[in-house]
Design a protein around this motif. Structure first.
Motif, PDB file in Angstrom:
ATOM      1  N   UNK A  10       0.881  -1.167   0.000  1.00  0.00           N
ATOM      2  CA  UNK A  10       0.000   0.000   0.000  1.00  0.00           C
ATOM      3  C   UNK A  10       0.917   1.214   0.000  1.00  0.00           C
ATOM      4  N   UNK A  11       0.914   1.952  -1.101  1.00  0.00           N
ATOM      5  CA  UNK A  11       1.861   3.049  -1.246  1.00  0.00           C
ATOM      6  C   UNK A  11       1.457   4.345  -0.580  1.00  0.00           C
ATOM      7  N   UNK A  12       0.318   4.360   0.110  1.00  0.00           N
ATOM      8  CA  UNK A  12      -0.227   5.604   0.652  1.00  0.00           C
ATOM      9  C   UNK A  12       0.764   6.358   1.528  1.00  0.00           C
ATOM     10  N   UNK A  13       1.420   5.676   2.423  1.00  0.00           N
ATOM     11  CA  UNK A  13       2.282   6.333   3.411  1.00  0.00           C
ATOM     12  C   UNK A  13       3.740   6.441   2.977  1.00  0.00           C
ATOM     13  N   UNK A  14       4.042   5.980   1.758  1.00  0.00           N
ATOM     14  CA  UNK A  14       5.433   5.975   1.310  1.00  0.00           C
ATOM     15  C   UNK A  14       5.703   7.065   0.268  1.00  0.00           C
ATOM     16  N   UNK A  16       7.058   6.866  -2.517  1.00  0.00           N
ATOM     17  CA  UNK A  16       7.431   6.107  -3.694  1.00  0.00           C
ATOM     18  C   UNK A  16       8.276   4.893  -3.375  1.00  0.00           C
ATOM     19  N   UNK A  17       8.801   4.277  -4.450  1.00  0.00           N
ATOM     20  CA  UNK A  17       9.620   3.078  -4.298  1.00  0.00           C
ATOM     21  C   UNK A  17      11.063   3.394  -3.962  1.00  0.00           C
ATOM     22  N   UNK A  26       9.356   2.426  -0.047  1.00  0.00           N
ATOM     23  CA  UNK A  26       9.135   0.980  -0.001  1.00  0.00           C
ATOM     24  C   UNK A  26      10.469   0.241  -0.070  1.00  0.00           C
ATOM     25  N   UNK A  27      11.361   0.694  -0.927  1.00  0.00           N
ATOM     26  CA  UNK A  27      12.665   0.042  -1.027  1.00  0.00           C
ATOM     27  C   UNK A  27      13.408   0.085   0.304  1.00  0.00           C
ATOM     28  N   UNK A  28      13.320   1.218   0.986  1.00  0.00           N
ATOM     29  CA  UNK A  28      14.012   1.342   2.277  1.00  0.00           C
ATOM     30  C   UNK A  28      13.499   0.328   3.295  1.00  0.00           C
ATOM     31  N   UNK A  29      12.173   0.212   3.423  1.00  0.00           N
ATOM     32  CA  UNK A  29      11.649  -0.713   4.442  1.00  0.00           C
ATOM     33  C   UNK A  29      11.886  -2.159   4.038  1.00  0.00           C
ATOM     34  N   UNK A  85       1.798  -2.752   5.817  1.00  0.00           N
ATOM     35  CA  UNK A  85       1.479  -2.226   4.492  1.00  0.00           C
ATOM     36  C   UNK A  85       2.365  -2.780   3.382  1.00  0.00           C
ATOM     37  N   UNK A  86       3.304  -3.659   3.724  1.00  0.00           N
ATOM     38  CA  UNK A  86       4.202  -4.266   2.734  1.00  0.00           C
ATOM     39  C   UNK A  86       4.326  -5.748   3.045  1.00  0.00           C
TER      40      UNK A  86
END
Length: 265
Positions: A10-14, A16-17, A26-29, A85-86
Motif C-alpha cells: 500500500x503506497x499511501x504512506x510511502x 514512492x519506491x 518501499x525500497x528502504x523498508x 502495508x508491505x
C-alpha cells in the motif's frame, strides 16, 4: 545466488519506491527487513519504480546473496520485519541471467476511479475520485488512438529519465461497475507519470471538456503543455510485470485489490 521476490504494498504512506535519505520509501523498508532477516545488507533491483501514493500488486525485485535459504523462509522471514502495508508474496531462486527490470517485456497498471458527488473515506488512498459523471464511451473512443507504438512525449514527466519517449501501448480497457470505473493499461514500458497523465486526459474527455478526437491531437503534438494535468496517484496500481516463460515468474495475486475481480481473466 540470485533471488526474485514478488512484493505487494500500500503506497499511501510511502514516498514512492526508490530509496531516499529519509528512509520513507518501499525500497528502504524492504531492504531493512531483508537485512534484519539475512543479518547482512542486501540491495534490491526493482522491475518498476512507483511514485508517492502508488500501490504495488505485482511488483518484482531481485537481489544477489551467498545465503542458502528455502524460498518460504525468505517470504516468512522477511515479512516478520515488514510493516503491515508491505508483504513479500513469493520468493524464487533465479538464474544469473534474470534481471527484475531488464528481463521484463511488459507491464500492466490498473487504475480504480470512484465516480460520485461525494468522496468516500472508505476508499481514501485506494481509489481516485471524481465528483462529476463520466462519458465512458467517449473515454474508450479517445483511448483508441493511443494503442500501438508512439512517441508519448505529451504524457511524459519533465523528470522522466527514460532514454526514449517511444513506447508500445498494447491495451487500454475501461469498464464501469456502479460507482467504480476500472482502467487497465498494458505496455512494453511506461514513462514517468505516463499513466497518470493519460488518466488526466481521459477524465477530461469523460467530463466533456474535450471531444474524443482531442486525444489524437495531444498525442501528435508531443507537447506536455497540450495535455491535461497529471491525475491523482491514489487509484494507481502496478498490477503485473511480464517475463519470458523460462523464468516461470509466479503471477501476481489480484484478489486483494479493491474490486480486483473485474480483471480476473
Amino acid at each position: 545466488m540470485r533471488i526474485a521476490l514478488g512484493i505487494q504494498y500500500d503506497g499511501t504512506a510511502f514516498n514512492g519506491w526508490q530509496s531516499q535519505p529519509h528512509g520513507k520509501t518501499v525500497q528502504d523498508v524492504l531492504e531493512r527487513a531483508l537485512a534484519e532477516f539475512a543479518r547482512t545488507p542486501l540491495q534490491t533491483v526493482v522491475a518498476g519504480r512507483t511514485d508517492t501514493g502508488v500501490h504495488g500488486l505485482g511488483q518484482v525485485v531481485h537481489f544477489d546473496t551467498e545465503l542458502d535459504r528455502a524460498a518460504f523462509s525468505w517470504v516468512r522471514g522477511t515479512n516478520a520485519f515488514l510493516p503491515r502495508t508491505v508483504a513479500v508474496q513469493w520468493a524464487k531462486p533465479m538464474p544469473g541471467t534474470f534481471h527484475a527490470r531488464f528481463s521484463a517485456f511488459e507491464r500492466t497498471y490498473y487504475y480504480v476511479l470512484h465516480v460520485h458527488p461525494v468522496r468516500s473515506p472508505m476508499l481514501a488512498g485506494r481509489a481516485g475520485w471524481i465528483h462529476t459523471p463520466l462519458d465512458i464511451d467517449a473515454m474508450r473512443e479517445a483511448s483508441r488512438c493511443l494503442i500501438g507504438e508512439h512517441d508519448f512525449s505529451a504524457f511524459r514527466s519533465s523528470e522522466c529519465q527514460s532514454k526514449t519517449p517511444v513506447k508500445h501501448l498494447y491495451q487500454i480497457d475501461i469498464r464501469a461497475a456502479g460507482e467504480i470505473v476500472h482502467l487497465r493499461f498494458r505496455a512494453n514500458a511506461f514513462l514517468h507519470h505516463m499513466v497518470r497523465n493519460l488518466m488526466g486526459c481521459l477524465v477530461a474527455v469523460g467530463r466533456g471538456r474535450y471531444p474524443a478526437t482531442w486525444m489524437a491531437d495531444v498525442l501528435a503534438s508531443r507537447d506536455r503543455d497540450r495535455a491535461a494535468p497529471t491525475f491523482m496517484p491514489e487509484g494507481l496500481y502496478l498490477a503485473r510485470v511480464g517475463y519470458p516463460e523460462p523464468f516461470a515468474v509466479p503471477p501476481a495475486s489480484l484478489g486483494s485489490m479493491p474490486f480486483g475481480g473485474i480483471w480476473s481473466e
